[in-house]
Enzyme design. Structure first.
Site, PDB file in Angstrom:
ATOM      1  N   GLU A   1      45.585  12.467  44.418  1.00 47.31           N
ATOM      2  CA  GLU A   1      45.846  11.166  45.045  1.00 47.31           C
ATOM      3  C   GLU A   1      44.687  10.742  45.939  1.00 47.31           C
ATOM      4  O   GLU A   1      44.307   9.561  45.971  1.00 47.31           O
ATOM      5  CB  GLU A   1      47.140  11.241  45.856  1.00 47.31           C
TER       6      GLU A   1
ATOM      7  N   SER B   1      19.046   3.682  64.199  1.00 43.38           N
ATOM      8  CA  SER B   1      19.657   4.231  62.973  1.00 43.38           C
ATOM      9  C   SER B   1      19.609   5.752  62.953  1.00 43.38           C
ATOM     10  O   SER B   1      20.014   6.370  61.965  1.00 43.38           O
ATOM     11  CB  SER B   1      18.933   3.678  61.741  1.00 43.38           C
TER      12      SER B   1
ATOM     13  N   LYS C   1      59.183  19.921  48.031  1.00 43.34           N
ATOM     14  CA  LYS C   1      58.091  19.096  47.504  1.00 43.34           C
ATOM     15  C   LYS C   1      56.822  19.902  47.237  1.00 43.34           C
ATOM     16  O   LYS C   1      56.449  20.799  47.975  1.00 43.34           O
ATOM     17  CB  LYS C   1      57.737  17.972  48.486  1.00 43.34           C
TER      18      LYS C   1
ATOM     19  N   THR D   1      49.833   4.162  24.553  1.00 41.30           N
ATOM     20  CA  THR D   1      49.247   2.847  24.810  1.00 41.30           C
ATOM     21  C   THR D   1      50.298   2.069  25.605  1.00 41.30           C
ATOM     22  O   THR D   1      51.511   2.243  25.384  1.00 41.30           O
ATOM     23  CB  THR D   1      48.910   2.076  23.512  1.00 41.30           C
ATOM     24  N   HIS D   2      49.855   1.253  26.529  1.00 41.32           N
ATOM     25  CA  HIS D   2      50.764   0.501  27.405  1.00 41.32           C
ATOM     26  C   HIS D   2      51.717   1.440  28.154  1.00 41.32           C
ATOM     27  O   HIS D   2      52.832   1.047  28.511  1.00 41.32           O
ATOM     28  CB  HIS D   2      51.566  -0.539  26.620  1.00 41.32           C
TER      29      HIS D   2
ATOM     30  N   LYS E   1      21.479   2.524  54.029  1.00 38.14           N
ATOM     31  CA  LYS E   1      21.613   3.981  54.115  1.00 38.14           C
ATOM     32  C   LYS E   1      23.051   4.445  54.236  1.00 38.14           C
ATOM     33  O   LYS E   1      23.471   5.381  53.546  1.00 38.14           O
ATOM     34  CB  LYS E   1      20.786   4.510  55.289  1.00 38.14           C
TER      35      LYS E   1
ATOM     36  N   TYR F   1      10.465  -6.823  53.473  1.00 41.81           N
ATOM     37  CA  TYR F   1      11.448  -6.035  54.209  1.00 41.81           C
ATOM     38  C   TYR F   1      12.124  -6.902  55.260  1.00 41.81           C
ATOM     39  O   TYR F   1      11.495  -7.723  55.928  1.00 41.81           O
ATOM     40  CB  TYR F   1      10.793  -4.826  54.890  1.00 41.81           C
TER      41      TYR F   1
ATOM     42  N   SER G   1      55.656  18.992  51.944  1.00 34.54           N
ATOM     43  CA  SER G   1      56.201  17.931  52.793  1.00 34.54           C
ATOM     44  C   SER G   1      56.651  18.519  54.118  1.00 34.54           C
ATOM     45  O   SER G   1      57.158  19.639  54.173  1.00 34.54           O
ATOM     46  CB  SER G   1      57.389  17.265  52.097  1.00 34.54           C
TER      47      SER G   1
ATOM     48  N   ASN H   1       8.076   0.602  56.640  1.00 34.74           N
ATOM     49  CA  ASN H   1       8.683  -0.001  55.462  1.00 34.74           C
ATOM     50  C   ASN H   1       8.462   0.840  54.206  1.00 34.74           C
ATOM     51  O   ASN H   1       9.397   1.098  53.433  1.00 34.74           O
ATOM     52  CB  ASN H   1       8.136  -1.416  55.238  1.00 34.74           C
TER      53      ASN H   1
ATOM     54  N   GLN I   1      18.405  -1.947  56.714  1.00 37.73           N
ATOM     55  CA  GLN I   1      18.841  -0.721  57.379  1.00 37.73           C
ATOM     56  C   GLN I   1      20.267  -0.362  56.962  1.00 37.73           C
ATOM     57  O   GLN I   1      20.669   0.803  57.016  1.00 37.73           O
ATOM     58  CB  GLN I   1      18.766  -0.894  58.900  1.00 37.73           C
TER      59      GLN I   1
ATOM     60  N   ASN J   1      53.182  18.331  46.280  1.00 41.20           N
ATOM     61  CA  ASN J   1      52.526  17.037  46.096  1.00 41.20           C
ATOM     62  C   ASN J   1      51.099  17.180  45.567  1.00 41.20           C
ATOM     63  O   ASN J   1      50.343  18.042  46.020  1.00 41.20           O
ATOM     64  CB  ASN J   1      52.483  16.283  47.426  1.00 41.20           C
TER      65      ASN J   1
END
Length: 459
Positions: A290, A23, A283, A155-156, A325, A317, A277, A110, A322, A285
């Site tokens: 996003e 690890s 463009k 709303t909606h 992490k 344990y 773009s 441990n 492991q 963006n």
């Protein structure tokens, strides 16, 4: 190399297992906490007489030198040593000789890894809460600038009622304040020291666990050795709190993305937080927003991965753990990275007040205010609701809005209408009239800003 645990084994570990089992590639980031924990452990061992004060001093000095060498980039970790704990112990023994082998007395990997993760997470929670504080301060500053900036509430995803941008921003302030609260709560449960629990059953050595906790800055000491080495609730809780942070960021980003479209045109993002773009020259963006929205799924995955990994584990344990992490580290890195870029993106955006106000005037957002007007004139609200519904239908048929209806047209719908209807339905007035605590009126929002600032000082 000879394994630190190799006395019972007659064959070397297969190289495929070495790579699979190791690890160090990801837990090396715990080097500082591991060394700090070892310094405290050695200091305590010397104090209680398990090792001599001279031996404790040698170990502490050697560990400090190793920490300096790592931070200067002069240490190459060994995959064959498996993890950061055994790498540090191996480096220590190479540096100071046989005395270094006494460091692991009355300790297991441990309880060692448990204390490392808790120390690391405590530091990261502090950092993330600091980032959230900066974000809340930024939003409070923007809210104060836009107390009278009218916009449609939805709303909606349909225009509903006029509100203020300040009120909208303060909704996110509430979310992020709750996030700070949750992290503070998570910190309290993370702030428990497991060292002294051994592999699972404590130790026969006369440890002073409270002294070790004091040296490491822990508020409490674990009360059950089995639980101490197998508990990862704090990591799950952090990932759950992080998932909520990311959900709040993602919702905000979704609105920023919509607001930045030509269809909404409520805001324009700064060039520094936008991209172009490769084929379409026009463009601009909202890629940052996003990407934050997309990265939310990563943190959800980290949470689900931890929960799934833990759900079938017996005490105490197991090597499965492991896997805690990488999920935890990814959640930490993702949240910090997103907060780092989100705050300045919001701070530098340009608000198009006229477009927001224009949108608030469309879509009959003041229809509820017309119904409220009638209710204040003594018309039962349900009857008022029906009257205004008919008024909206009439407007749609005649391509008008409610402000454009004549008094005669209003009175044809209900004799309760009078000349004062027009003063009651301007969108600026509709927003400003909602003075109830928690509402969008400038004075109500100003009060909410003051409350939020007070909360921020407390947490």
């Amino acid at each position: 190399m000879t394994k630190l645990w190799g006395g019972r084994f007659q064959k070397t570990t297969d190289h495929l297992v070495e790579d699979f089992h190791s690890s160090i590639s990801f837990d090396q980031r715990l080097y500082k906490q591991d060394i700090q924990g070892s310094i405290a452990h050695a200091t305590m061992l010397g104090r209680v007489g398990v090792i001599s004060p001279e031996e404790a001093g040698q170990i502490v000095e050697g560990l400090r030198e190793i920490l300096k060498e790592i931070e200067e980039g002069n240490v190459e970790f060994d995959v064959a040593a498996e993890d950061i704990h055994m790498n540090v112990e191996q480096l220590l023994t190479a540096k100071i000789g046989a005395v270094g082998k006494k460091l692991h007395t009355a300790r297991s990997r441990n309880d060692q890894v448990a204390v490392d993760i808790r120390m690391y997470l405590k530091d990261e929670i502090k950092e993330i809460r600091s980032q959230l504080r900066e974000l809340v301060e930024t939003l409070l500053n923007l809210a104060e600038q836009h107390l009278s900036t009218v916009m449609p509430g939805y709303t909606h995803m349909q225009r509903a009622q006029p509100i203020t941008l300040s009120h909208h921003l303060m909704a996110y302030v509430q979310m992020f304040l709750r996030d700070m609260d949750r992290l503070a709560d998570c910190y309290r449960r993370t702030d428990v020291m497991p060292l002294g629990s051994g592999a699972l059953a404590g130790t026969t050595f006369p440890l002073d666990r409270e002294y070790t906790a004091e040296l490491l800055g822990f508020a409490a000491v674990s009360d059950n050795s089995l639980d101490a080495v197998s508990d990862r609730d704090f990591a799950v809780e952090f990932c759950a709190a992080s998932s909520l942070i990311m959900m709040h960021l993602s919702r905000f980003c979704e609105e920023i993305i919509l607001w930045a479209t030509g269809e909404f045109a409520f805001i324009e993002l700064d060039d520094a937080y936008s991209t172009g773009s490769s084929i379409m020259p026009q463009k601009k963006n909202p890629d940052v927003a996003e990407l934050i929205r997309g990265k939310t799924g990563r943190v959800y995955g980290d949470l689900l991965g931890l929960l799934t990994m833990l759900k079938g584990l017996p005490m105490a344990y197991n090597k499965d753990m492991q896997e805690d992490k990488e999920a935890l580290f990814d959640a930490i890195d993702t949240v910090k990275g997103c907060l780092l870029v989100f705050r300045p993106m919001v701070a530098t955006m340009t608000v198009r007040k006229e477009n927001m106000a224009g949108a608030a005037r469309g879509g009959f957002t003041n229809a509820t205010d017309v119904a409220d007007y009638l209710a204040k004139k003594g018309v039962p609200f349900r009857e008022a609701h029906e009257v205004v519904g008919k008024a909206v239908f009439y407007c749609l048929q005649h391509q008008k809005n409610l402000e454009a209806l004549t008094l005669e047209e209003y009175q044809a719908l209900s004799p309760a209408f009078a000349e004062d209807i027009y003063a009651a339905i301007g969108v600026e007035y509709c927003a400003a009239a909602r003075k109830v605590r928690g509402g969008p009126a400038p004075e109500a929002v100003q009060q909410a800003i003051g409350v939020a600032k007070a909360r921020l000082r407390e947490i």
